[in-house]
Design an enzyme around this catalytic site. Structure first.
Site, PDB file in Angstrom:
ATOM      1  N   MET A   1       0.857  -1.195   0.000  1.00  0.00           N
ATOM      2  CA  MET A   1       0.000   0.000   0.000  1.00  0.00           C
ATOM      3  C   MET A   1       0.886   1.236   0.000  1.00  0.00           C
ATOM      4  O   MET A   1       1.927   1.273   0.648  1.00  0.00           O
ATOM      5  CB  MET A   1      -0.910   0.017   1.221  1.00  0.00           C
ATOM      6  N   GLU A   2       0.446   2.282  -0.679  1.00  0.00           N
ATOM      7  CA  GLU A   2       1.336   3.400  -0.950  1.00  0.00           C
ATOM      8  C   GLU A   2       1.710   4.233   0.270  1.00  0.00           C
ATOM      9  O   GLU A   2       2.695   4.961   0.244  1.00  0.00           O
ATOM     10  CB  GLU A   2       0.768   4.302  -2.052  1.00  0.00           C
TER      11      GLU A   2
END
Lengths: 281, 340, 281, 340
Positions: free
Chosen positions: C53-54
């Site tokens: 996830m960023e």
């Protein structure tokens, strides 16, 4: 008046003199060797300093003299550890280093530095290390030059000082600049306007004429030239118990260690020989 | 002892002292650990004409825009869980807020360039094929020839140097060394790019704790201007190791945000009529009881330790060299000193 | 043949279909919402995936459906946590993401995306978030579009797909490209040469004619158009126990939570009232 | 179980498989934790024509240059404790090695640009006033107009993308997640900029340990090509939490380096005639006994834990919604399925 004779070395005087160039509250980028000893003395004298090493160690304690920029002896109990590029980008380039503490092997009239490159101009690692940018962006540069010397023209410039003197550094867009140079002979500062180096204080028993002869230009001397204050006994005790190699010279200290290692190997060999004889019988 | 710090102050004092009308404000969080105690205080003190910089936000920008604190927004994403016009959308019209759209990466890159004190940072050409580029072009980006490879064009974004950053983190010591762990988002660069840094933390810990976890320090003390201790300071967002996001409170806020009058009542109830974060949490428990907060509290799940040890034990290792040896060294010379 | 009737939603079919687009060993950049559910199903079916996830979370476990890019529910037991820019620079731009899993509110014939910007062209945050670069640099883009629709011309492009089709993406220097689009009606893929989107499979009970009418161009349909496989009972159980809000619609689930909160406040008010009455007597 | 990893291999195998003649080799250490087990193996396998990239080195480059493995060096500093011509200096002449001098920052910046997959990185103008610039100029740097501020010039350095990185770190799990703590130097960018990554570690730990300290992971497993477990793998340099630098061994090496014949005996004794790191340490204890190694061993000084907990306890939190509720939702529709 009570006169006492003490024994000491010029290296010890250098460390003590350099420690006085640090102010309470300074954030200090420290190089290895003598700068770290000067920082220790300043800390021991009660100055609150934030010491930083470029390997990525912020606000560290001094348990043992670190010998390189990411020495683990400085990691125990430090306040932050990070990457090398962060030390440069976030803090140095941002102008947060009050003092950049550098060594030098050659230095010119305006505090420009050759860190280590001397003999094989095309064939060696220049050896700027972190010095180039530290010299460029710390607010005050303090330079400790032990074996090096003053030269008219640097054979290789690794680190900008006051460039050509006067406003030339400012015009180049570089902040800060050299503040003091400390050698085995004296303490040097820079004239406010011309940025030319001058002798501010001379170490005890150093011959001024000889000193002047060792500088290849007509060195300016402070009107009120003083003698560099001696280290206190407490300072000497700290240096000698904490970093004896510095007081008596690193080479001798290293040599002593090597002798110990060779002796160890010899003992071991003898022991093995005995075993072999025992079992071959 | 632990509280003896010249940088330690109330959130009220910190915002008063370090956030000025017209400032560029770096809201450093990126989803998790929103600095809501600090945001609420900025709103309470009716700061005006701020330029807010934040890559991805929960409802930090919604609150600030709706309360009239902003003149410009540099961002790339805003969390929406309800349809309809939110406070942000109304605020943009009412207060004529300029909105500059970027992507998460480009906001992060501008902050990183700012943090590293470099003039700009390369971005990726994927932006050239969007309306972000078509709309803003050279107004926000520059497209240059790659001097190392003339066939290639390189897109650049400029460094951002915000005036002040607001950060919420897990713990801080009296020197201001701020520690954050978990997903780090854009917090470090958002803070370090800024001229001034306000840190609010869940708790203050003794120096010794920080010095036993130096890899968790994201902002060294000498860069921090104000330390505010605010337990539940990120509520209703979450803080790893302390509490989960209060999803219901976020829902409640979101539901209020889509109506002008509901929003107005919400900010009256939770911001304007509240003195500080302590009273905010008191009000919360007055309204909902302790139970919802209790359910949010993090269980203990301690990290695995790493060994920070070296071979020496003592505070300062004294080497085994006899003093006589030193004094016999040929480098030694004698001077006379006046003992007085 | 033994026939059984099951109840399910199109969202559940979408998640199941999307999970089949992930291969064993994939490094997957997952967006919030439906993509995360599809990733869960793929993991539960035994595929070894590295989920990222960023916000800075690498290789995480799914304890609870995360609702944003740095959701702490994904931090417990992850293999690495870092900064947002590191996720993009080190891994996405380096070509290490096999799959970029995105949502979309509008999409055109060549898989170009409008993530969320629709109504106030000058007055809203465009809402690209991380989608622009993910669409630009992941090897395969899988797009889940629930509420959105196909349009001839995007009012705002946030994320590059196959650009103008054919070789145009490759010529633009962008690697990878859209691989599948999954909606509530069917699963769409892209033609090898033209890069035009076509219907690969249609969900059960969806009317093909209606579907074709909802696309504003003459949508291509696979010669061997199949029905999208149904989720297994195991998949349905996982989705319903782990993320019921998705099965029954997030709005209803949220509404239920709000009702609970209001009820709590009301109870609390009544209790306080009683106290006040008690002590005022 | 813990050793079941397709990436786990001997150092010999890893170097054979991933380091090729002519490669650009990223030596990621910057003083601390030098990857000496890997360096020695590269020398043993007589790799040729390597371009070595390392900001600040101890004697890694001295060894490689002296043994004829290098054709080019990109570096900024090399540790010297003795005067005289070292193996590096002789190697430069004998093997005609090209030496590119940078500064620590610019080497780090080139690696960071490489790691971030950007084309270049800005450097600072202080280099313009040095002979590093006078000597190399546009051959290594580019000076461009700042497109955001035309009055200003900006110096750029290009990204470096080495073929293979060698890393020594404290611990790694079977997936290759590599953990490093203490001063991080240039290790992360030196590794991540490279196409292939070889990690040697003091120990392999169960996955669970890494997942309880995610902030210490500097290279995620999916980027790692080979995992080599090498206790004392950085000797004679130090590894925080494991052992101190062996200053005497460094001194012994340095003393040998200044003489061609001593150097030759040294590399015969400690590299060519040694099979692997296990035998290197055995040879060390054969010669000096266990005592010197024992003295170097790190004492336990465990880091302070951080809480990684959230409010939930279970492996997967199942929400309390009755299945009937779900099946009653109006979105539900019925289909018939064949149970077989």
């Amino acid at each position: 008046m009570k006169i006492k004779t003490i024994k000491l070395t010029y290296e010890e005087i250098m460390c003590s003199a350099a420690s006085r160039e640090l102010n309470d509250g300074d954030v200090v980028f420290v190089g290895q060797g003598y700068p770290i000893l000067a920082a220790l003395l300043a800390k021991k004298s009660g100055k609150n300093l934030t010491l930083i090493m470029e390997g990525g160690i912020i606000e560290f304690n001094l348990y043992r003299p670190p010998i390189h920029i990411a020495d683990m002896t400085a990691m125990k109990g430090c306040a932050a550890s990070c990457e090398l590029i962060e030390i440069f980008g976030y803090y140095l380039f941002g102008g947060y280093f009050d003092v950049g503490f550098l060594g030098a092997s050659q230095i010119d009239k305006y505090g420009n530095i050759n860190t280590s490159f001397q003999r094989f101009p095309d064939k060696r690692i220049a050896g700027s290390g972190g010095a180039n940018e530290i010299g460029g962006y710390a607010k005050r540069i303090v330079i400790m030059m032990r074996h090096g010397r003053f030269v008219n023209e640097l054979p290789y410039i690794t680190t900008p000082g006051w460039l050509k003197g006067g406003n030339s550094r400012e015009e180049a867009g570089l902040p800060g600049g050299p503040h003091a140079v400390i050698t085995q002979k004296g303490v040097f500062k820079f004239e406010k306007d011309t940025k030319e180096i001058y002798l501010e204080s001379i170490h005890p028993k150093v011959n001024l004429k000889k000193l002047l002869r060792s500088v290849p230009w007509d060195l300016k001397v402070a009107d009120d030239l003083k003698q560099t204050p001696l280290p206190t006994q407490e300072e000497l005790d700290i240096l000698r118990t904490w970093a004896p190699g510095v007081s008596i010279g690193r080479a001798r200290w290293g040599f002593r260690q090597l002798e110990f290692l060779k002796q160890l190997a010899e003992e071991r060999k003898q022991r093995n020989l005995k075993y072999e004889q025992k079992f071959s019988n | 002892m632990i509280n003896e710090s010249p940088k330690l102050m109330s959130t009220k004092e910190a915002i008063k002292k370090f956030v000025h009308d017209g400032d560029t404000l770096s809201i450093t969080s990126c989803g998790t650990a929103g600095p809501y105690a600090l945001i609420h205080e900025i709103i309470r003190q009716k700061k005006k004409n701020l330029t807010a910089v934040q890559a991805t936000c929960m409802h930090e920008l919604d609150l600030l825009a709706g309360c009239g604190c902003l003149k410009k927004v540099i961002s790339s994403w805003s969390y929406r869980i309800v349809k309809g016009q939110r406070a942000f959308d109304r605020g943009v019209v009412e207060y004529n807020i300029e909105v500059q759209d970027y992507t998460n990466y480009t906001v992060a890159a501008m902050l990183m360039a700012g943090a590293l004190n470099l003039p700009f940072f390369p971005a990726k050409p994927s932006i050239l094929y969007t309306d972000i580029w078509n709309r803003h072009k050279e107004g926000m980006f520059k497209l240059i020839d790659n001097p190392f490879n003339p066939k290639e064009k390189v897109l650049l974004v400029p460094a951002i140097k915000p005036d002040v950053a607001i950060v919420h983190c897990q713990r801080v010591d009296q020197d201001g060394n701020a520690q954050l762990w978990g997903a780090l988002g854009t917090v470090k660069h958002g803070a370090l790019a800024s001229k001034r840094i306000i840190v609010s933390a869940e708790e203050m810990v003794p120096r010794e704790v920080v010095r036993l976890s130096p890899n968790n320090t994201i902002i060294p003390g000498f860069r921090v201007d104000a330390i505010c201790i605010e337990p539940w300071g990120a509520h209703p967002s979450e803080v790893l190791g302390y509490y989960d996001m209060d999803r219901m409170m976020v829902g409640l806020y979101s539901a209020a945000s889509v109506s002008k009058s509901l929003f107005s009542s919400w900010v009256d109830e939770w911001i304007y009529n509240i003195e500080d974060r302590y009273h905010y949490i008191e009000h919360y428990t007055d309204v909902y009881g302790m139970q919802p907060l209790h359910k949010l509290r993090a269980r203990v799940y301690p990290s695995a330790s790493v060994n920070l040890g070296s071979s020496f034990l003592k505070d300062m290792e004294l080497l085994e060299l006899k003093m006589d040896d030193i004094l016999d060294a040929p480098e030694m010379f004698e001077v006379e000193v006046d003992e007085n």
